[in-house]
Design a protein around this motif. Structure first.
Motif, short mmCIF file in Angstrom:
data_model
loop_
_atom_site.label_atom_id
_atom_site.label_comp_id
_atom_site.label_asym_id
_atom_site.label_seq_id
_atom_site.Cartn_x
_atom_site.Cartn_y
_atom_site.Cartn_z
N PRO A 162 24.61 52.06 -25.61
CA PRO A 162 23.92 50.78 -25.47
C PRO A 162 24.88 49.68 -25.01
N LYS A 163 24.38 48.81 -24.14
CA LYS A 163 25.18 47.69 -23.66
C LYS A 163 24.40 46.40 -23.89
N TYR A 164 25.15 45.30 -24.03
CA TYR A 164 24.55 44.01 -24.35
C TYR A 164 25.17 42.94 -23.47
N LEU A 165 24.36 42.01 -23.01
CA LEU A 165 24.84 40.86 -22.26
C LEU A 165 25.07 39.72 -23.23
N THR A 166 26.31 39.28 -23.34
CA THR A 166 26.65 38.16 -24.22
C THR A 166 27.00 36.96 -23.36
N ILE A 167 26.59 35.78 -23.82
CA ILE A 167 26.76 34.54 -23.03
C ILE A 167 27.29 33.46 -23.95
N ASP A 168 28.31 32.74 -23.49
CA ASP A 168 28.86 31.61 -24.22
C ASP A 168 28.70 30.35 -23.38
N VAL A 169 27.80 29.47 -23.80
CA VAL A 169 27.52 28.24 -23.06
C VAL A 169 28.49 27.16 -23.50
N GLY A 170 29.34 26.72 -22.60
CA GLY A 170 30.27 25.63 -22.88
C GLY A 170 29.92 24.40 -22.07
N GLY A 171 30.56 23.30 -22.39
CA GLY A 171 30.30 22.06 -21.68
C GLY A 171 30.76 22.09 -20.24
N THR A 172 31.76 22.93 -19.93
CA THR A 172 32.30 23.01 -18.57
C THR A 172 31.86 24.29 -17.86
N THR A 187 22.89 19.07 -15.01
CA THR A 187 21.82 18.23 -14.46
C THR A 187 20.59 18.20 -15.36
N ASN A 188 19.94 19.34 -15.55
CA ASN A 188 18.69 19.36 -16.31
C ASN A 188 18.39 20.76 -16.81
N LEU A 189 17.36 20.87 -17.64
CA LEU A 189 17.01 22.16 -18.24
C LEU A 189 16.60 23.18 -17.20
N ASP A 190 15.85 22.77 -16.19
CA ASP A 190 15.40 23.72 -15.17
C ASP A 190 16.57 24.39 -14.46
N ASP A 191 17.61 23.61 -14.13
CA ASP A 191 18.78 24.19 -13.46
C ASP A 191 19.52 25.14 -14.40
N PHE A 192 19.58 24.78 -15.66
CA PHE A 192 20.22 25.64 -16.66
C PHE A 192 19.48 26.98 -16.77
N LEU A 193 18.15 26.91 -16.88
CA LEU A 193 17.35 28.13 -16.99
C LEU A 193 17.47 28.98 -15.72
N ALA A 194 17.51 28.32 -14.58
CA ALA A 194 17.65 29.06 -13.32
C ALA A 194 18.98 29.83 -13.28
N SER A 195 20.03 29.23 -13.84
CA SER A 195 21.33 29.91 -13.85
C SER A 195 21.29 31.13 -14.78
N LEU A 196 20.58 31.00 -15.91
CA LEU A 196 20.44 32.14 -16.82
C LEU A 196 19.63 33.26 -16.17
N LYS A 197 18.59 32.87 -15.46
CA LYS A 197 17.77 33.88 -14.78
C LYS A 197 18.59 34.64 -13.75
N GLU A 198 19.37 33.91 -12.96
CA GLU A 198 20.20 34.56 -11.94
C GLU A 198 21.20 35.51 -12.59
N GLU A 237 19.43 38.70 -13.93
CA GLU A 237 18.99 39.61 -12.86
C GLU A 237 20.09 40.60 -12.47
N LYS A 238 21.35 40.19 -12.63
CA LYS A 238 22.46 41.09 -12.31
C LYS A 238 22.47 42.31 -13.23
N TYR A 239 21.92 42.15 -14.42
CA TYR A 239 22.03 43.22 -15.43
C TYR A 239 20.67 43.72 -15.92
N ARG A 240 19.61 43.29 -15.28
CA ARG A 240 18.28 43.74 -15.66
C ARG A 240 18.22 45.28 -15.66
#
Length: 300
Positions: free
Chosen positions: A2-12, A36-47, A50-53
């Motif tokens: 099993p593999k897991y995608l881990t993400i650490d959201v920082g200010g930079t 900028t805004n929530l939509d851009d943040f969510l779009a980055s998470l979606k992108e 998709e690399k690991y779907r």
């Protein structure tokens, strides 16, 4: 395996890694955090996803803010104000088709240290993460203590003066990285904006008197904060994390200042000096702790 995608959201930056269930890192990277805004943040998470779907069993995140780690609700979100008042788990359901979890970043770092690092086997302790602010986590009976409203360990807001109403003069301003740079800038008459931690410690390691004195003054502030925590928590061990904690000189001076101060006050106070150590996992701690939270707290 099993593999897991881990993400650490920082200010930079947003760091990410693909890990095994034993926190072995198979692949990792980072990209700039959308400011900028929530939509851009969510779009980055979606992108990113998709690399690991189809390759990962779950997505485990750490992020700044006061977070209900059981529901993924952000009461606050630190510098990323656009996530405040949002259930991030609900927002990502439309494009992440595996289980998703999120934990506060400093609390995730503490979980990593409890699981496999410097706090393993500790009953009562704390993790202090020095960055722009001061993140923290409280360990009681060998477990992470989140508090009644998930705010335990929000050390940035610890008041530095008890003789007047709270005015924002707090531990983060005094002992965040910019507090250290401010002390040094005042000593040498330079603009704080032109300095960073690398410059300061390179000069200190080269023996510059003003740089060493700035670190000593900074550490005396850390000592006062640590004594404040000791009165309440009576820690056996405290682990220090954050970028500047990697500097051996910082830990050397901090431990020296702790030794000198406890010798001065030990006959007048009920608390003892905790062991103060370096966090083991550095920049990967938040992602490792986020994985632990998903595997062993939400799915135990």
């Amino acid at each position: 395996m099993p593999k897991y995608l881990t993400i650490d959201v920082g200010g930079t930056n947003i760091k990410y890694a693909v890990m095994t269930e034993e926190a072995e890192i198979l692949e990792k990277g980072e990209y700039p955090t959308p400011r900028t805004n929530l939509d851009d943040f969510l779009a980055s998470l979606k992108e990113l996803y998709e690399k690991y779907r189809g390759q990962v069993e779950a997505v485990a995140m750490s992020a700044p803010g006061r977070i209900d780690a059981t529901t993924s609700y952000f009461y606050t979100s630190g510098a990323l104000g656009y996530i405040s008042g949002i259930n991030l788990g609900d927002k990502v359901k439309s494009f992440i088709d595996v289980p998703f979890s999120v934990e506060n970043d400093a609390k995730a770092a503490a979980l990593a240290e409890l699981w496999k690092g410097s706090m393993r086997g500790v009953s009562t302790g704390s993790v202090i993460v020095i960055g722009t602010g001061i993140g923290g986590a409280v360990i009681v009976d060998g477990k992470l203590h989140r508090g009644a409203t998930f705010a335990a360990g929000e050390y940035s807001c610890l008041p530095m003066h008890l003789d007047r109403p709270y005015d924002g003069t707090n531990w983060a301003k005094q002992n965040g990285v910019y507090g250290l740079l401010g002390i040094y800038a005042e000593k040498i008459g330079e603009d704080k904006a032109a300095l960073d931690g690398r410059i300061l410690f390179s000069r200190a390691n080269a023996g510059e008197k003003e740089a060493i004195e700035a670190i000593e003054e900074f550490c005396r502030g850390l000592v006062i904060g640590i004594w404040s925590l000791q009165v309440v928590l009576d820690c056996e061990k405290i682990a220090i994390g954050g970028g500047i904690s990697k500097q051996p000189l910082l830990m050397e001076i901090l431990n020296r200042e702790l030794d000198e101060d406890i010798a001065r006050i030990k006959d007048r106070v009920p608390f003892s000096r905790p062991e103060v150590v370096l966090c083991q996992f550095g920049n990967d701690a938040n992602m490792i702790g986020a994985l632990y939270h998903y595997l062993y707290e939400l799915n135990a």
